[in-house]
Scaffold this motif. Structure first.
Motif, PDB file in Angstrom:
ATOM      1  N   TRP A 476       0.833  -1.203   0.000  1.00 20.39           N
ATOM      2  CA  TRP A 476       0.000   0.000   0.000  1.00 20.39           C
ATOM      3  C   TRP A 476       0.869   1.255   0.000  1.00 20.39           C
ATOM      4  O   TRP A 476       0.576   2.246  -0.684  1.00 20.39           O
ATOM      5  CB  TRP A 476      -0.931  -0.017   1.194  1.00 20.39           C
ATOM      6  N   PHE A 477       1.942   1.221   0.766  1.00 17.78           N
ATOM      7  CA  PHE A 477       2.856   2.362   0.814  1.00 17.78           C
ATOM      8  C   PHE A 477       3.514   2.582  -0.547  1.00 17.78           C
ATOM      9  O   PHE A 477       3.685   3.722  -0.994  1.00 17.78           O
ATOM     10  CB  PHE A 477       3.918   2.126   1.891  1.00 17.78           C
ATOM     11  N   LEU A 478       3.884   1.501  -1.222  1.00 18.57           N
ATOM     12  CA  LEU A 478       4.446   1.636  -2.558  1.00 18.57           C
ATOM     13  C   LEU A 478       3.436   2.239  -3.525  1.00 18.57           C
ATOM     14  O   LEU A 478       3.782   3.093  -4.356  1.00 18.57           O
ATOM     15  CB  LEU A 478       4.905   0.269  -3.081  1.00 18.57           C
ATOM     16  N   ALA A 479       2.181   1.815  -3.429  1.00 23.31           N
ATOM     17  CA  ALA A 479       1.155   2.343  -4.322  1.00 23.31           C
ATOM     18  C   ALA A 479       0.941   3.836  -4.096  1.00 23.31           C
ATOM     19  O   ALA A 479       0.734   4.604  -5.043  1.00 23.31           O
ATOM     20  CB  ALA A 479      -0.146   1.580  -4.123  1.00 23.31           C
ATOM     21  N   LEU A 480       0.989   4.263  -2.842  1.00 24.54           N
ATOM     22  CA  LEU A 480       0.798   5.680  -2.552  1.00 24.54           C
ATOM     23  C   LEU A 480       2.013   6.502  -2.952  1.00 24.54           C
ATOM     24  O   LEU A 480       1.889   7.696  -3.267  1.00 24.54           O
ATOM     25  CB  LEU A 480       0.514   5.871  -1.051  1.00 24.54           C
ATOM     26  N   SER A 481       3.200   5.904  -2.902  1.00 27.85           N
ATOM     27  CA  SER A 481       4.415   6.645  -3.215  1.00 27.85           C
ATOM     28  C   SER A 481       4.560   6.916  -4.713  1.00 27.85           C
ATOM     29  O   SER A 481       5.244   7.865  -5.115  1.00 27.85           O
ATOM     30  CB  SER A 481       5.645   5.867  -2.720  1.00 27.85           C
ATOM     31  N   ARG A 482       3.941   6.066  -5.531  1.00 28.40           N
ATOM     32  CA  ARG A 482       4.030   6.276  -6.974  1.00 28.40           C
ATOM     33  C   ARG A 482       3.122   7.426  -7.393  1.00 28.40           C
ATOM     34  O   ARG A 482       2.019   7.576  -6.896  1.00 28.40           O
ATOM     35  CB  ARG A 482       3.601   5.009  -7.708  1.00 28.40           C
ATOM     36  N   LYS A 483       3.610   8.217  -8.285  1.00 28.85           N
ATOM     37  CA  LYS A 483       2.822   9.329  -8.806  1.00 28.85           C
ATOM     38  C   LYS A 483       2.106   8.875 -10.069  1.00 28.85           C
ATOM     39  O   LYS A 483       2.704   8.778 -11.143  1.00 28.85           O
ATOM     40  CB  LYS A 483       3.714  10.533  -9.116  1.00 28.85           C
ATOM     41  N   GLY A 484       0.836   8.557  -9.907  1.00 23.72           N
ATOM     42  CA  GLY A 484       0.060   8.092 -11.051  1.00 23.72           C
ATOM     43  C   GLY A 484      -0.313   9.238 -11.963  1.00 23.72           C
ATOM     44  O   GLY A 484      -0.372  10.405 -11.576  1.00 23.72           O
ATOM     45  N   ARG A 485      -0.548   8.890 -13.212  1.00 24.38           N
ATOM     46  CA  ARG A 485      -0.961   9.905 -14.184  1.00 24.38           C
ATOM     47  C   ARG A 485      -2.419  10.241 -13.974  1.00 24.38           C
ATOM     48  O   ARG A 485      -3.240   9.374 -13.756  1.00 24.38           O
ATOM     49  CB  ARG A 485      -0.767   9.376 -15.598  1.00 24.38           C
ATOM     50  N   PRO A 486      -2.789  11.524 -14.057  1.00 21.36           N
ATOM     51  CA  PRO A 486      -4.186  11.890 -13.877  1.00 21.36           C
ATOM     52  C   PRO A 486      -5.035  11.340 -15.002  1.00 21.36           C
ATOM     53  O   PRO A 486      -4.631  11.319 -16.158  1.00 21.36           O
ATOM     54  CB  PRO A 486      -4.160  13.426 -13.898  1.00 21.36           C
ATOM     55  N   GLU A 487      -6.206  10.840 -14.641  1.00 20.63           N
ATOM     56  CA  GLU A 487      -7.093  10.272 -15.627  1.00 20.63           C
ATOM     57  C   GLU A 487      -7.999  11.353 -16.193  1.00 20.63           C
ATOM     58  O   GLU A 487      -8.401  12.278 -15.498  1.00 20.63           O
ATOM     59  CB  GLU A 487      -7.937   9.165 -14.987  1.00 20.63           C
ATOM     60  N   HIS A 488      -8.355  11.212 -17.495  1.00 19.32           N
ATOM     61  CA  HIS A 488      -9.260  12.146 -18.137  1.00 19.32           C
ATOM     62  C   HIS A 488     -10.684  11.727 -17.844  1.00 19.32           C
ATOM     63  O   HIS A 488     -11.051  10.564 -17.977  1.00 19.32           O
ATOM     64  CB  HIS A 488      -9.018  12.146 -19.654  1.00 19.32           C
ATOM     65  N   SER A 489     -11.469  12.684 -17.507  1.00 18.84           N
ATOM     66  CA  SER A 489     -12.865  12.409 -17.195  1.00 18.84           C
ATOM     67  C   SER A 489     -13.693  13.595 -17.610  1.00 18.84           C
ATOM     68  O   SER A 489     -13.188  14.638 -18.011  1.00 18.84           O
ATOM     69  CB  SER A 489     -13.038  12.107 -15.706  1.00 18.84           C
ATOM     70  N   SER A 490     -14.974  13.433 -17.495  1.00 19.49           N
ATOM     71  CA  SER A 490     -15.895  14.497 -17.881  1.00 19.49           C
ATOM     72  C   SER A 490     -15.823  15.645 -16.901  1.00 19.49           C
ATOM     73  O   SER A 490     -15.344  15.513 -15.787  1.00 19.49           O
ATOM     74  CB  SER A 490     -17.316  13.942 -17.940  1.00 19.49           C
ATOM     75  N   VAL A 491     -16.320  16.795 -17.327  1.00 18.98           N
ATOM     76  CA  VAL A 491     -16.293  17.977 -16.459  1.00 18.98           C
ATOM     77  C   VAL A 491     -17.153  17.753 -15.238  1.00 18.98           C
ATOM     78  O   VAL A 491     -16.852  18.220 -14.136  1.00 18.98           O
ATOM     79  CB  VAL A 491     -16.791  19.211 -17.256  1.00 18.98           C
ATOM     80  N   LYS A 492     -18.219  16.977 -15.416  1.00 17.42           N
ATOM     81  CA  LYS A 492     -19.136  16.743 -14.310  1.00 17.42           C
ATOM     82  C   LYS A 492     -18.475  15.985 -13.169  1.00 17.42           C
ATOM     83  O   LYS A 492     -18.746  16.234 -11.998  1.00 17.42           O
ATOM     84  CB  LYS A 492     -20.342  15.945 -14.821  1.00 17.42           C
ATOM     85  N   ASP A 493     -17.578  15.027 -13.492  1.00 18.38           N
ATOM     86  CA  ASP A 493     -16.984  14.196 -12.451  1.00 18.38           C
ATOM     87  C   ASP A 493     -15.598  14.650 -12.042  1.00 18.38           C
ATOM     88  O   ASP A 493     -14.973  14.023 -11.198  1.00 18.38           O
ATOM     89  CB  ASP A 493     -16.889  12.739 -12.925  1.00 18.38           C
ATOM     90  N   SER A 494     -15.059  15.697 -12.658  1.00 15.18           N
ATOM     91  CA  SER A 494     -13.663  16.061 -12.418  1.00 15.18           C
ATOM     92  C   SER A 494     -13.423  16.489 -10.987  1.00 15.18           C
ATOM     93  O   SER A 494     -12.441  16.088 -10.361  1.00 15.18           O
ATOM     94  CB  SER A 494     -13.252  17.179 -13.379  1.00 15.18           C
TER      95      SER A 494
END
Length: 505
Positions: A476-494
């Motif tokens: 879990w710590f490794l997953a949080l330490s990685r900087k994931g790429r932001p996902e594209h989504s609709s304006v409504k859910d951003s």
């Protein structure tokens, strides 16, 4: 002549009084035997067979009656015991009597289990005695053993449990009054809510409950291997997590990461103290009941309470992020959480230390040779210790509260994730829920599934998930330490998606 008879009567009366004075008083038999230098149990068995009640009032927890040796005998006590003695045992008890009579005297006494001191050796049966009562049974003036027809003693099941073992008191070889509970020659059956002990001898009888685990030796060994391997892996991976956090931290770190790291530290203390406690008891079997074992028990209790407290803090912090999104600033937030996370366990174990609850705790497994046991430095399972109450309050009760609170927080997360569900995000949502379940300590709730028909699967699942919790936190710590790429989504859910990503970090 009348004067002569009167003189003889006055001589015989003092002689008779002196003879009665030499016989022990049934009311004081226990007190006198406890004061002697010999083994008090042997003294008490001999005293109650020949003692005389010096008062017409009934002696509490003391029973005596005479029966015809050609018939069987059955009697009950006010404490919920029923004793059935076959005619064969009655006849055996008067085999060498010099006085020929058809009647034999039966004596029973109910004693407190705190009077019996267990020998400090590995394998001692120090489980909880049912009702804290021990029943002493004596027939005639001679000991009775190796009976063809067993004596049956019924104990009322005051704890309403299906786990119990009939035992009798077996004195040790030395003369310090110590001994052990043994089930040799006794068979345990549960009939209509009562424990019925069928034994081929007479002695001090009791029923041990609560410390017996319905696990055979093979499964007990497997669970032990899982615990040792899982705890060892958790020690390694929690240490790596702390080293990574120390080396990779740049400046001010996220509050959530800091809380995860403190939970990781509590888990490191927990698994390390558990392994050291097991190692100490295994290597110091003859002297484990000392100050070192007391210290290990205290540290293990403190580490467990610290883990529970930091699990609750994880849930509280997630609540602050999810519910009070726009008003989460608290002055010296991490400092206050640290004082709670480490302060409450420290205050609790200090109070328990002065109560004298730490020492050897024995767990018993059913199987061959009337069961086996394993010991650990923990909250003492001795009958004269308040450890049972302390364990229920500080461990079972505290865990139950933390589990309910964190489960409620996890349910809120699942509802929010379900509302934010999008195409291709299902597997990520499930990964998030599983990770949060580990961080919130939801698998600890499996401890309440280790009773009843699901006890064995519950024990396996509990051991696997919680012994390897340090490994899961590392992932879990490794997953949080990685900087994931932001996902594209609709304006409504951003905006809502951005809030959720921030919360889970």
């Amino acid at each position: 002549m009348k004067t002569s008879y009167l003189f003889i009567i006055f001589i015989c009366i003092p002689a008779t009084l002196r003879t009665n004075d030499n016989l022990p008083n049934c009311k004081d038999a226990l007190r006198d035997c406890l004061r002697t230098e010999v083994v008090w149990t042997r003294c008490y068995e001999d005293r109650i067979a020949i003692c005389i009640p010096m008062t017409r009032m009934a002696i509490p927890n003391f029973y005596r009656w005479s029966v015809n040796s050609s018939n069987q005998a059955e009697e009950s006590t006010n404490s919920g015991h029923r004793v059935h003695i076959p005619a064969h045992a009655l006849q055996r008890s008067k085999r060498n009597d010099s006085i020929s009579t058809d009647y034999v005297q039966i004596t029973m006494a109910v004693l407190n289990s705190s009077l019996f001191k267990l020998s400090p050796v590995q394998g001692s049966r120090s489980g909880e005695v049912l009702g804290q009562s021990v029943l002493a049974v004596r027939v005639g003036d001679h000991s009775v053993s190796d009976l063809d027809q067993p004596v049956r003693i019924a104990f009322r099941n005051t704890n309403v449990t299906e786990r119990g073992t009939c035992v009798f008191w077996k004195d040790s070889e030395n003369k310090n009054g110590e001994g052990d509970w043994s089930s040799e020659g006794c068979i345990t059956t549960l009939i209509h809510g009562e424990f019925v002990c069928s034994c081929n001898h007479l002695s001090f009888f009791a029923v041990l409950v609560n410390s017996n685990l319905s696990v055979d030796p093979v499964n007990a060994a497997n669970l032990g291997y899982i615990s040792y391997i899982g705890s060892s892996f958790s020690v390694v991976f929690t240490t790596v997590t702390l080293v990574m956090y120390t080396c990779l931290r740049k400046g001010h770190s996220e509050q959530s990461i800091s809380i995860h790291v403190q939970l990781t530290g509590a888990l490191l203390f927990l698994h390390l103290s558990y392994l050291l406690s097991e190692w100490w008891v295994w290597h110091e079997a003859d002297g484990a009941e000392g100050h070192v074992c007391l210290a290990f028990g205290l540290i293990l209790h403190w580490a467990l309470l610290s883990t529970f407290t930091w699990l609750a803090i994880e849930g509280f912090h997630l609540y602050m992020l999810l519910v009070r999104v726009f008003n989460i600033y608290v002055r010296k937030y991490l400092l206050k959480l640290s004082l709670v996370g480490w302060g409450i366990p420290t205050a609790t174990v200090m109070a328990c230390r002065f109560s004298g609850v730490y020492g050897i705790h024995s767990f018993y497994m059913t199987g061959a040779n009337n069961g086996s046991s394993t010991d650990i430095c923990w909250i003492s399972s001795a009958t004269d210790s308040p450890g049972v109450v302390v364990s229920y309050i500080t461990v079972s009760g505290y865990l139950g509260l933390v589990f309910l609170f964190n489960t409620a927080i996890l349910s809120v997360v699942v509802v929010k994730l379900w509302g934010q569900r999008g195409k291709g995000r299902m597997w990520k949502d499930w990964a998030t829920v599983l990770g949060l379940s580990c961080v919130l300590g939801v698998p600890w709730g499996l401890a309440f599934c280790t009773y009843g028909p699901l006890s064995l699967p519950g024990l396996y699942l509990f051991s696997i998930f919680n012994c390897f919790q340090g490994v899961f936190l590392f992932l879990w710590f490794l997953a949080l330490s990685r900087k994931g790429r932001p996902e594209h989504s609709s304006v409504k859910d951003s905006s809502s998606q951005k809030m959720m990503e921030t919360n889970f970090n």
